[in-house]
Write an enzyme that holds these catalytic residues in place. Structure first.
Site, PDB file in Angstrom:
ATOM      1  N   CYS A  53       0.798  -1.231   0.000  1.00 27.05           N
ATOM      2  CA  CYS A  53       0.000   0.000   0.000  1.00 27.05           C
ATOM      3  C   CYS A  53       0.830   1.280   0.000  1.00 27.05           C
ATOM      4  O   CYS A  53       0.786   2.064  -0.949  1.00 27.05           O
ATOM      5  CB  CYS A  53      -0.939   0.001   1.208  1.00 27.05           C
ATOM      6  N   HIS A 103      -2.498   6.471   2.764  1.00 24.11           N
ATOM      7  CA  HIS A 103      -1.479   5.819   3.577  1.00 24.11           C
ATOM      8  C   HIS A 103      -0.179   6.619   3.613  1.00 24.11           C
ATOM      9  O   HIS A 103       0.912   6.073   3.436  1.00 24.11           O
ATOM     10  CB  HIS A 103      -1.209   4.400   3.083  1.00 24.11           C
TER      11      HIS A 103
END
Length: 505
Positions: A53, A103
């Site tokens: 991610c 993120h």
């Protein structure tokens, strides 16, 4: 002078690109994505900059490989001095807004976005830092495990569903707000969802769509652990595979929930498209659909990501832009190409930073051109003991790690990557050429040293900052109640007129 196009970037999480060979595969229940694909340039072979991610997203936003961004893993800081597409667009006069996940790790939680509508779904600190000094160590409280597979099924609300419901809600409201014209600048809105990322749990209405699905079994059955390549063995170990017994029912339920959550996302995207259409903004808006990385979905016995195999590293990428005809492009491309492409389509010159950019604009390909450069991918996070690198060019994929035997796959003849040709006599010349090219692109010893230094520094900082008073970096969305709806420092007549779209009808 013509107004610059608006830009809507739609990002999802862990969506397997093999399900998008030419837009969404025909058996997925995704009417909104199908409609988008019909007016898009579709990239059949798009790859993440890194199959995890945070590094994948930093590479996507900056157009740079993890070694350059230094976002090696899910707890590595994304430095504030690295320009992203949000910086480039904002500098050129765009409104820039994010609803959802990106993120970002570190105290900068905006990275060029002028406004952020939600917090993130994952932590912003250094707590998820791997440690190459302890190969084989499994950090149980945050490492993936196969409980996502054995626990697959139905639920009406989960942590992930709650988050994506909020992301879509704020995105739709923002589309309406942008239509009011209170800010004359063109806009860029990024909407980033956490589905279909595991856990593999879906709402009943979407689960039921796949009751008779013919694709609930992997094409490639589980390969015994002893026969897996070395990196795949490390992934199995990192996922704590010995603690779980995975049944055929677990596999089919996991895949069914995953497909169901793609349909859930399609509904959320449909809400955004409906708002865009109702406010007459569709015609002057570039729409891009992309994922950060894929999911192996039980192929070969592997789940989640962290590998260069197609299910994990290949992602969907579709771009609908004013004046650009729909097309299918099979040339391998990268999510790192998004930043230069967005800038190119918006008429923004980024030549001053191009020497430090690993992506390249897709605009020439979208208009019928060609490309000869290889796609590069890197991985240096959990389940690795040293960095891995990959080259994807033409029909070939080549993987290198200092700890492992090289891998060479002919994806035309062997799309499921079952025949490693790196040492096959008939392919010695190809393998040698790729090995040479990898050596030109990467100094593996220096790369390894940089990752280890970063990890060691972050372990010191994280443990220090968790001792005593803790000040989190997690983004806190701002809502000024005194500026919402009607307040007594406002003129009610002006307010009601300005908040209406369209006016005078």
């Amino acid at each position: 002078m013509a107004r610059k196009p608006n830009i809507l970037i739609l990002m999802v999480d862990q969506l397997n690109g093999t399900l998008f060979p030419n837009g969404p595969t025909d058996w997925l229940h995704v009417p909104n994505l199908r409609k988008l694909s019909e007016r898009s340039v579709r990239f059949a072979n798009a790859y993440t900059g890194s199959p995890l991610c945070a590094p994948g997203r930093a590479s996507f936003m900056a157009g740079q490989l993890p070694r350059r961004t230094r976002v090696y893993d899910n707890a590595a800081e994304f430095a504030s001095d690295i320009p992203t597409y949000a910086h480039h667009l904002r500098r050129a006069g765009y409104q820039t807004c994010l609803s959802g996940k990106m993120h970002f790790v570190g105290p900068d939680q905006l990275h060029g976005f002028e406004e952020r509508l939600t917090t993130d779904v994952y932590p912003a600190d250094f707590g998820w830092t791997p440690d190459y000094r302890k190969p084989g160590e499994r950090i149980d409280w945050w490492y993936h495990n196969l409980g996502s597979v054995t626990g697959a099924g139905v639920a009406e609300i989960t942590n992930q569903l709650e988050y994506d419901d909020e992301v879509a809600y704020h995105a739709v409201r923002k589309v309406y707000d942008l239509s009011r014209g209170q800010d004359e600048r063109p806009w860029m809105l990024t909407v980033s969802f956490t589905h279909p990322h595991d856990p593999y749990v879906a709402r009943r209405k979407y689960w039921d769509l796949y009751e008779d699905c013919a694709h609930l079994e992997p094409v490639v059955a589980a390969i015994p652990y002893e026969e897996q390549d070395d990196h795949s063995k490390r992934i199995f170990d990192a996922n704590d595979w010995r603690s779980f017994t995975i049944t055929e029912e677990d596999i089919s339920r996991s895949r069914r929930a995953y497909f169901a959550n793609i349909s859930y996302l399609d509904d959320k995207l449909g809400e955004i498209f409906e708002a865009l259409e109702a406010t007459r903004q569709t015609e002057n808006t570039i729409v891009m659909f992309v994922s950060d990385h894929g999911d192996m979905l039980g192929e070969r016995g592997l789940w989640f990501k962290m590998t260069f195999f197609e299910g994990s590293a290949r992602v969907p990428l579709m771009i609908a832009a004013p004046g650009v005809k729909p097309a299918l492009i099979e040339t391998p491309v990268s999510t790192m190409d998004v930043t230069p492409t967005v800038c190119d389509l918006s008429g923004i010159d980024i030549s001053e930073i191009e020497p430090w950019t690993d992506g390249e604009t897709l605009a020439p390909l979208m208009r019928g051109g060609t490309r000869e450069t290889p796609v590069r991918i890197e991985y240096a996070a959990e389940a690795s003991y040293a960095p891995l690198v990959c080259l994807r060019m033409g029909k070939w994929k080549y993987t290198h790690c200092e700890l492992d035997a090289p891998q060479l796959f002919d994806l035309e003849a062997d799309p499921h990557e079952l025949q490693n040709l790196a040492h096959a006599p008939a392919h010695v010349e190809v393998a040698t050429e790729f090995a040479k090219l990898a050596g030109e692109y990467w100094d593996m010893a220096a790369y390894d040293a940089e990752v280890r230094q970063s990890q060691a520094r972050r372990w010191v900082v994280y443990e220090a900052l968790r001792n005593g008073v803790y000040y989190p970096w997690d983004y806190q969305p701002l809502q000024k109640a005194s500026e919402r709806y009607m307040r007594n420092h406002m003129d009610l007549n002006v307010l009601e007129e300005n908040k209406r779209f369209p006016r005078g009808e």
